[in-house]
Design a protein around this motif. Structure first.
Motif, PDB file in Angstrom:
ATOM      1  N   PRO A  63       8.127  -7.626   3.080  1.00 36.94           N
ATOM      2  CA  PRO A  63       7.715  -8.987   2.740  1.00 36.94           C
ATOM      3  C   PRO A  63       7.704  -9.188   1.223  1.00 36.94           C
ATOM      4  CG  PRO A  63       5.791  -7.675   3.255  1.00 36.94           C
ATOM      5  CD  PRO A  63       6.987  -6.780   3.454  1.00 36.94           C
ATOM      6  N   LEU A  64       8.851  -8.949   0.593  1.00 33.47           N
ATOM      7  CA  LEU A  64       8.961  -8.963  -0.865  1.00 33.47           C
ATOM      8  C   LEU A  64      10.226  -9.702  -1.284  1.00 33.47           C
ATOM      9  CD1 LEU A  64       8.075  -5.202  -1.398  1.00 33.47           C
ATOM     10  CD2 LEU A  64       6.570  -7.139  -1.921  1.00 33.47           C
ATOM     11  N   ALA A  65      10.209 -10.228  -2.498  1.00 36.33           N
ATOM     12  CA  ALA A  65      11.330 -11.019  -3.002  1.00 36.33           C
ATOM     13  C   ALA A  65      12.523 -10.151  -3.364  1.00 36.33           C
ATOM     14  CB  ALA A  65      10.873 -11.816  -4.232  1.00 36.33           C
ATOM     15  N   ASP A  66      13.705 -10.744  -3.352  1.00 35.88           N
ATOM     16  CA  ASP A  66      14.923 -10.055  -3.764  1.00 35.88           C
ATOM     17  C   ASP A  66      14.804  -9.607  -5.221  1.00 35.88           C
ATOM     18  OD1 ASP A  66      15.747 -10.960  -1.319  1.00 35.88           O
ATOM     19  OD2 ASP A  66      17.421 -12.172  -2.059  1.00 35.88           O
ATOM     20  N   GLY A  67      15.307  -8.396  -5.500  1.00 35.66           N
ATOM     21  CA  GLY A  67      15.464  -7.927  -6.865  1.00 35.66           C
ATOM     22  C   GLY A  67      14.198  -7.794  -7.669  1.00 35.66           C
ATOM     23  N   CYS A  68      13.063  -7.528  -7.004  1.00 35.89           N
ATOM     24  CA  CYS A  68      11.784  -7.514  -7.726  1.00 35.89           C
ATOM     25  C   CYS A  68      11.351  -6.124  -8.164  1.00 35.89           C
ATOM     26  CB  CYS A  68      10.693  -8.153  -6.880  1.00 35.89           C
ATOM     27  SG  CYS A  68      10.241  -7.200  -5.397  1.00 35.89           S
ATOM     28  N   ALA A  69      12.098  -5.065  -7.817  1.00 35.40           N
ATOM     29  CA  ALA A  69      11.625  -3.697  -8.075  1.00 35.40           C
ATOM     30  C   ALA A  69      12.650  -2.885  -8.854  1.00 35.40           C
ATOM     31  CB  ALA A  69      11.307  -2.994  -6.759  1.00 35.40           C
ATOM     32  N   ASP A  70      12.134  -2.056  -9.754  1.00 27.93           N
ATOM     33  CA  ASP A  70      12.974  -1.064 -10.430  1.00 27.93           C
ATOM     34  C   ASP A  70      13.142   0.186  -9.577  1.00 27.93           C
ATOM     35  OD1 ASP A  70      13.182  -2.527 -12.961  1.00 27.93           O
ATOM     36  OD2 ASP A  70      11.064  -2.026 -13.229  1.00 27.93           O
ATOM     37  N   LEU A  71      12.113   0.503  -8.794  1.00 29.49           N
ATOM     38  CA  LEU A  71      12.106   1.719  -7.990  1.00 29.49           C
ATOM     39  C   LEU A  71      11.330   1.451  -6.706  1.00 29.49           C
ATOM     40  CD1 LEU A  71      12.550   4.876  -7.737  1.00 29.49           C
ATOM     41  CD2 LEU A  71      10.321   5.118  -8.864  1.00 29.49           C
ATOM     42  N   ILE A  72      11.878   1.913  -5.593  1.00 30.97           N
ATOM     43  CA  ILE A  72      11.168   1.897  -4.318  1.00 30.97           C
ATOM     44  C   ILE A  72      10.989   3.335  -3.870  1.00 30.97           C
ATOM     45  CG2 ILE A  72      11.256   1.225  -1.882  1.00 30.97           C
ATOM     46  CD1 ILE A  72      12.781  -1.254  -2.702  1.00 30.97           C
ATOM     47  N   THR A  73       9.772   3.697  -3.517  1.00 24.58           N
ATOM     48  CA  THR A  73       9.481   5.068  -3.100  1.00 24.58           C
ATOM     49  C   THR A  73       9.003   5.097  -1.653  1.00 24.58           C
ATOM     50  OG1 THR A  73       7.197   4.934  -3.934  1.00 24.58           O
ATOM     51  CG2 THR A  73       8.884   5.767  -5.448  1.00 24.58           C
ATOM     52  N   TYR A  74       9.410   6.145  -0.973  1.00 20.37           N
ATOM     53  CA  TYR A  74       8.934   6.463   0.377  1.00 20.37           C
ATOM     54  C   TYR A  74       8.422   7.893   0.341  1.00 20.37           C
ATOM     55  CZ  TYR A  74      10.967   2.436   2.880  1.00 20.37           C
ATOM     56  OH  TYR A  74      11.267   1.183   3.356  1.00 20.37           O
ATOM     57  N   ALA A  75       7.114   8.077   0.255  1.00 19.21           N
ATOM     58  CA  ALA A  75       6.515   9.414   0.236  1.00 19.21           C
ATOM     59  C   ALA A  75       6.057   9.755   1.648  1.00 19.21           C
ATOM     60  CB  ALA A  75       5.343   9.462  -0.746  1.00 19.21           C
ATOM     61  N   GLN A  76       6.745  10.660   2.300  1.00 17.54           N
ATOM     62  CA  GLN A  76       6.420  11.085   3.664  1.00 17.54           C
ATOM     63  C   GLN A  76       6.567   9.962   4.691  1.00 17.54           C
ATOM     64  OE1 GLN A  76       5.597  14.558   1.960  1.00 17.54           O
ATOM     65  NE2 GLN A  76       4.967  14.487   4.079  1.00 17.54           N
ATOM     66  N   SER A  77       7.357   8.930   4.451  1.00 18.52           N
ATOM     67  CA  SER A  77       7.313   7.772   5.348  1.00 18.52           C
ATOM     68  C   SER A  77       8.668   7.234   5.792  1.00 18.52           C
ATOM     69  CB  SER A  77       6.510   6.635   4.691  1.00 18.52           C
ATOM     70  OG  SER A  77       7.076   6.247   3.460  1.00 18.52           O
ATOM     71  N   TRP A  78       9.753   7.638   5.188  1.00 16.41           N
ATOM     72  CA  TRP A  78      11.067   7.084   5.547  1.00 16.41           C
ATOM     73  C   TRP A  78      11.404   7.359   7.011  1.00 16.41           C
ATOM     74  CZ3 TRP A  78      14.419   3.783   3.452  1.00 16.41           C
ATOM     75  CH2 TRP A  78      15.761   3.793   3.868  1.00 16.41           C
ATOM     76  N   HIS A  79      10.971   8.502   7.539  1.00 12.91           N
ATOM     77  CA  HIS A  79      11.318   8.864   8.913  1.00 12.91           C
ATOM     78  C   HIS A  79      10.608   8.002   9.951  1.00 12.91           C
ATOM     79  CE1 HIS A  79       7.815  11.219   7.713  1.00 12.91           C
ATOM     80  NE2 HIS A  79       7.488  11.363   8.982  1.00 12.91           N
ATOM     81  N   TRP A  80       9.658   7.162   9.513  1.00 12.11           N
ATOM     82  CA  TRP A  80       9.031   6.230  10.440  1.00 12.11           C
ATOM     83  C   TRP A  80       9.765   4.896  10.479  1.00 12.11           C
ATOM     84  CZ3 TRP A  80       6.391   8.900  13.528  1.00 12.11           C
ATOM     85  CH2 TRP A  80       5.546   9.924  13.108  1.00 12.11           C
ATOM     86  N   THR A  81      10.867   4.765   9.751  1.00 10.95           N
ATOM     87  CA  THR A  81      11.634   3.526   9.726  1.00 10.95           C
ATOM     88  C   THR A  81      12.944   3.697  10.489  1.00 10.95           C
ATOM     89  OG1 THR A  81      13.008   3.938   7.746  1.00 10.95           O
ATOM     90  CG2 THR A  81      10.750   3.169   7.377  1.00 10.95           C
ATOM     91  N   ASP A  82      13.645   2.590  10.689  1.00  8.41           N
ATOM     92  CA  ASP A  82      15.014   2.593  11.179  1.00  8.41           C
ATOM     93  C   ASP A  82      15.912   2.462   9.956  1.00  8.41           C
ATOM     94  OD1 ASP A  82      17.525   2.126  12.194  1.00  8.41           O
ATOM     95  OD2 ASP A  82      16.982   0.325  13.316  1.00  8.41           O
ATOM     96  N   PRO A  83      16.563   3.545   9.509  1.00  8.13           N
ATOM     97  CA  PRO A  83      17.327   3.476   8.256  1.00  8.13           C
ATOM     98  C   PRO A  83      18.399   2.401   8.238  1.00  8.13           C
ATOM     99  CG  PRO A  83      17.015   5.755   8.921  1.00  8.13           C
ATOM    100  CD  PRO A  83      16.554   4.913  10.074  1.00  8.13           C
ATOM    101  N   ALA A  84      18.925   2.040   9.400  1.00 12.89           N
ATOM    102  CA  ALA A  84      19.937   0.983   9.446  1.00 12.89           C
ATOM    103  C   ALA A  84      19.355  -0.362   9.012  1.00 12.89           C
ATOM    104  CB  ALA A  84      20.518   0.869  10.852  1.00 12.89           C
ATOM    105  N   ARG A  85      18.025  -0.499   9.113  1.00 16.35           N
ATOM    106  CA  ARG A  85      17.353  -1.721   8.674  1.00 16.35           C
ATOM    107  C   ARG A  85      16.623  -1.524   7.350  1.00 16.35           C
ATOM    108  NH1 ARG A  85      13.620  -3.464  13.543  1.00 16.35           N
ATOM    109  NH2 ARG A  85      13.352  -5.291  12.211  1.00 16.35           N
ATOM    110  N   SER A  86      15.982  -0.363   7.171  1.00  9.99           N
ATOM    111  CA  SER A  86      15.169  -0.164   5.972  1.00  9.99           C
ATOM    112  C   SER A  86      16.015   0.045   4.721  1.00  9.99           C
ATOM    113  CB  SER A  86      14.210   1.014   6.163  1.00  9.99           C
ATOM    114  OG  SER A  86      14.887   2.189   6.553  1.00  9.99           O
ATOM    115  N   ALA A  87      17.202   0.633   4.850  1.00  8.31           N
ATOM    116  CA  ALA A  87      18.051   0.823   3.670  1.00  8.31           C
ATOM    117  C   ALA A  87      18.540  -0.518   3.111  1.00  8.31           C
ATOM    118  CB  ALA A  87      19.224   1.742   3.993  1.00  8.31           C
ATOM    119  N   PRO A  88      19.092  -1.432   3.943  1.00  9.82           N
ATOM    120  CA  PRO A  88      19.455  -2.736   3.390  1.00  9.82           C
ATOM    121  C   PRO A  88      18.269  -3.500   2.798  1.00  9.82           C
ATOM    122  CG  PRO A  88      20.497  -2.421   5.520  1.00  9.82           C
ATOM    123  CD  PRO A  88      19.525  -1.300   5.340  1.00  9.82           C
TER     124      PRO A  88
END
Length: 254
Positions: free
Chosen positions: A98-123
């Motif tokens: 729930p965030l605006a386009d182009g608002c971050a320099d860095l996005i981090t996933y600490a111990q949490s990427w495997h709880w997402t669907d990478p086909a959706r979370s990567a885009p």
């Protein structure tokens, strides 16, 4: 509700235990993130997704990053807000940020990427990153080259038919077409036996196993570990597996 979803939501029932017992991350990890991204954390706009109770969020803030935490679980989010009331907190999922386009320099996933669907979370991550921004994923993995950790891992697999030591899996991969660089940062910490067992019990594998079965396993594990660490101080050895990818300058999302 799927087993994956049940395990993802199970942390809310143990948020305080998770916050108190889970390991943090070594300074060398954040040095490596800065090296690979070519940008200091100080002053960077960072989104920490799946922030949990804020273990990584706090360390990113302490490096001078301007952090916003994203966390779906109400119990984990409440623990984070109580511990880090100054950090902006957004309730949301990595699959639909729930965030605006182009608002971050860095996005981090600490111990949490495997709880997402990478086909959706990567885009979604690439959408929220500015052009040239970076996505960093990392996991604390208990070092399997340490004999007592390998033996404990085998006991966990026999009891719960799964891993609680952070073994790599398909859910940790980025989608095809994204170039990435990986690093491994080794570190350790000394904790009391009680803290080690609380750490173990805060993993989703045990949170969904049931209180009686978990208590029985941890009691047996206490006896096993006292034979290795008779003074009751456990040397936990970790390797942080880090993956970094970028949104190329001048490109749109996937």
């Amino acid at each position: 509700m799927t087993d994956h979803t049940l395990r993802a939501l199970s942390f809310d029932s143990a948020a305080a235990q998770y916050d108190a017992a889970r390991p943090g991350y070594p300074p060398a990890l954040f040095d490596t993130v800065e090296e690979l991204t070519g940008r200091p954390l100080k002053g960077s706009r960072v989104i920490d997704v799946g922030a949990g109770t804020g273990i990584a969020t706090r360390l990113l803030r302490d490096r001078g990053a301007r952090v916003t935490a994203v966390e779906p679980g109400p119990g984990m989010a409440d623990q984070l807000h109580r511990g880090l009331p100054d950090i902006p907190l957004v309730r949301g999922l990595g699959d639909a940020l729930p965030l605006a386009d182009g608002c971050a320099d860095l996005i981090t996933y600490a111990q949490s990427w495997h709880w997402t669907d990478p086909a959706r979370s990567a885009p979604e991550a690439l959408r929220v990153l500015r052009p040239g921004g970076a996505l960093a994923l990392w996991w604390n993995v208990s070092d399997p080259d340490v004999s007592w950790i390998a033996a404990q891992d085998e006991r966990i697999r026999r009891q719960a038919r799964g891993a609680a030591h952070g073994a790599a899996g398909r859910g940790r991969r980025l989608p095809d077409g994204l170039d990435s660089v990986t690093r491994r940062v080794r570190w350790s910490r000394q904790v009391s036996l009680d803290t080690h067992l609380d750490n173990l019990g805060s993993h989703s594998l045990f949170l969904v196993l049931g209180k009686e079965a978990t208590a029985a396993f941890l009691a047996r594990e206490r006896a096993e570990l006292l034979a290795v660490f008779p003074d009751g101080v456990v040397e936990e050895a970790y390797a942080v597996d880090l993956t970094v990818t970028f949104r190329a300058p001048g490109t749109s999302t996937l």
